[in-house]
Design an enzyme around this catalytic site. Sequence first.
Site, mmCIF file in Angstrom:
data_model
loop_
_atom_site.group_PDB
_atom_site.id
_atom_site.type_symbol
_atom_site.label_atom_id
_atom_site.label_comp_id
_atom_site.label_asym_id
_atom_site.label_seq_id
_atom_site.Cartn_x
_atom_site.Cartn_y
_atom_site.Cartn_z
ATOM 1 N N HIS A 44 0.864 -1.183 0.000
ATOM 2 C CA HIS A 44 0.000 0.000 0.000
ATOM 3 C C HIS A 44 0.904 1.238 0.000
ATOM 4 O O HIS A 44 1.186 1.798 1.056
ATOM 5 C CB HIS A 44 -0.894 -0.032 1.241
ATOM 6 C CG HIS A 44 -1.997 0.984 1.242
ATOM 7 N ND1 HIS A 44 -3.263 0.699 1.714
ATOM 8 C CD2 HIS A 44 -2.040 2.285 0.849
ATOM 9 C CE1 HIS A 44 -4.031 1.777 1.591
ATOM 10 N NE2 HIS A 44 -3.297 2.754 1.086
ATOM 11 N N GLU A 71 -2.516 -1.626 -3.406
ATOM 12 C CA GLU A 71 -3.697 -0.875 -2.997
ATOM 13 C C GLU A 71 -3.334 0.571 -2.729
ATOM 14 O O GLU A 71 -2.188 0.887 -2.376
ATOM 15 C CB GLU A 71 -4.348 -1.525 -1.764
ATOM 16 C CG GLU A 71 -3.403 -1.695 -0.599
ATOM 17 C CD GLU A 71 -4.004 -2.432 0.593
ATOM 18 O OE1 GLU A 71 -4.765 -3.386 0.386
ATOM 19 O OE2 GLU A 71 -3.698 -2.042 1.729
ATOM 20 N N THR A 101 -4.096 5.105 8.654
ATOM 21 C CA THR A 101 -4.453 3.893 7.908
ATOM 22 C C THR A 101 -5.839 4.096 7.318
ATOM 23 O O THR A 101 -6.530 5.057 7.674
ATOM 24 C CB THR A 101 -4.400 2.655 8.840
ATOM 25 O OG1 THR A 101 -4.670 1.484 8.060
ATOM 26 C CG2 THR A 101 -5.401 2.735 9.982
ATOM 27 N N HIS A 191 -8.433 -5.568 6.853
ATOM 28 C CA HIS A 191 -8.214 -4.564 7.902
ATOM 29 C C HIS A 191 -8.508 -5.150 9.271
ATOM 30 O O HIS A 191 -9.642 -5.521 9.566
ATOM 31 C CB HIS A 191 -9.019 -3.271 7.722
ATOM 32 C CG HIS A 191 -8.160 -2.059 7.968
ATOM 33 N ND1 HIS A 191 -7.759 -1.704 9.236
ATOM 34 C CD2 HIS A 191 -7.577 -1.192 7.132
ATOM 35 C CE1 HIS A 191 -6.984 -0.642 9.153
ATOM 36 N NE2 HIS A 191 -6.838 -0.310 7.893
HETATM 37 N N1 PXP Z 1 -6.941 -3.460 3.126
HETATM 38 C C1 PXP Z 1 -6.704 -2.142 3.009
HETATM 39 C C2 PXP Z 1 -7.432 -1.382 1.962
HETATM 40 C C3 PXP Z 1 -5.789 -1.498 3.839
HETATM 41 O O1 PXP Z 1 -5.566 -0.185 3.714
HETATM 42 C C4 PXP Z 1 -5.092 -2.253 4.801
HETATM 43 C C5 PXP Z 1 -4.063 -1.577 5.663
HETATM 44 O O2 PXP Z 1 -3.039 -1.077 4.881
HETATM 45 C C6 PXP Z 1 -5.366 -3.636 4.896
HETATM 46 C C7 PXP Z 1 -6.298 -4.201 4.053
HETATM 47 C C8 PXP Z 1 -4.670 -4.511 5.879
HETATM 48 O O3 PXP Z 1 -4.999 -4.143 7.178
HETATM 49 P P1 PXP Z 1 -4.145 -4.692 8.412
HETATM 50 O O4 PXP Z 1 -2.774 -4.113 8.276
HETATM 51 O O5 PXP Z 1 -4.882 -4.206 9.616
HETATM 52 O O6 PXP Z 1 -4.129 -6.195 8.291
#
Ligand code: PXP
Length: 238
Positions: A44, A71, A101, A191
């Site tokens: 990301h 992403e 985030t 997330h």
């Molecule tokens: N999906 C998206 C769109 C995110 O922004 C993130 C965090 O960068 C995640 C998934 C993954 O979240 P986590 O790091 O809490 O597992």
Amino acid sequence: MKTKLSVNINKIATLRNARGANYPDVLAFAQRIQEMGADGITIHPRPDERHIRYTDALALRPLVFTEFNIEGNPISKFIDLVLEVKPEQVTLVPDDPNQLTSDHGWDTIKYKDYLKEIISEFKKNNIRTSIFVDPDVKMVEGAVATETDRIELYTESYASEYAKGNTEIIKPFAEASELAHQLGLGINAGHDLNLNNISFFKKHLKYLDEVSIGHALIVESLMYGLENVIRMYQEKLK
Ligand code: PXP
């Protein structure tokens, strides 16, 4: 149905950036994570490059032999990067540059035309598209109109409520997944998923193509790996 695990490696880059040198080596970790059984690598990149850098994305491309998912908010710099790297999947996220985030999904009705145009550009380049949405049937219906291939359900509310013992929170996620499947969309989620909440989530979502997990997976790796590493140091210090 097997759900794929894409490992978000942003936190490894955060650790590297803390010291200035190339340690830990993000590319080597991406390689090992795949060899250890992950189904994909997610990054990301954010405009300030505080975690993963745009140059990492380019360097990772030849090393990712599973599925590469990039992403981010589709600002022009991000779109150019994705078109150059050509990952297997791009996930569009409406995050602000200074946000810690991601904290909400797209309003797929308000941003339909905007999303549709960007999605069409990625699809022309054979890049699968996914858009980050809250578990709301209206947003899922709106997602279909953008012609995205998949949605990614934003699971922060699931994770925080499940941690408090509220198992009812799974309902909107199960409904959103069912509807998305009926409407022909693939379903990703992410997330705050972790080893405690992932089984319940998986069990109740009939359709779940992929989860991407970063923060907790790295914390859990520290927790479960520390015991071994402390023992290894103590062995050497005898
Ligand atoms: N999906 C998206 C769109 C995110 O922004 C993130 C965090 O960068 C995640 C998934 C993954 O979240 P986590 O790091 O809490 O597992």
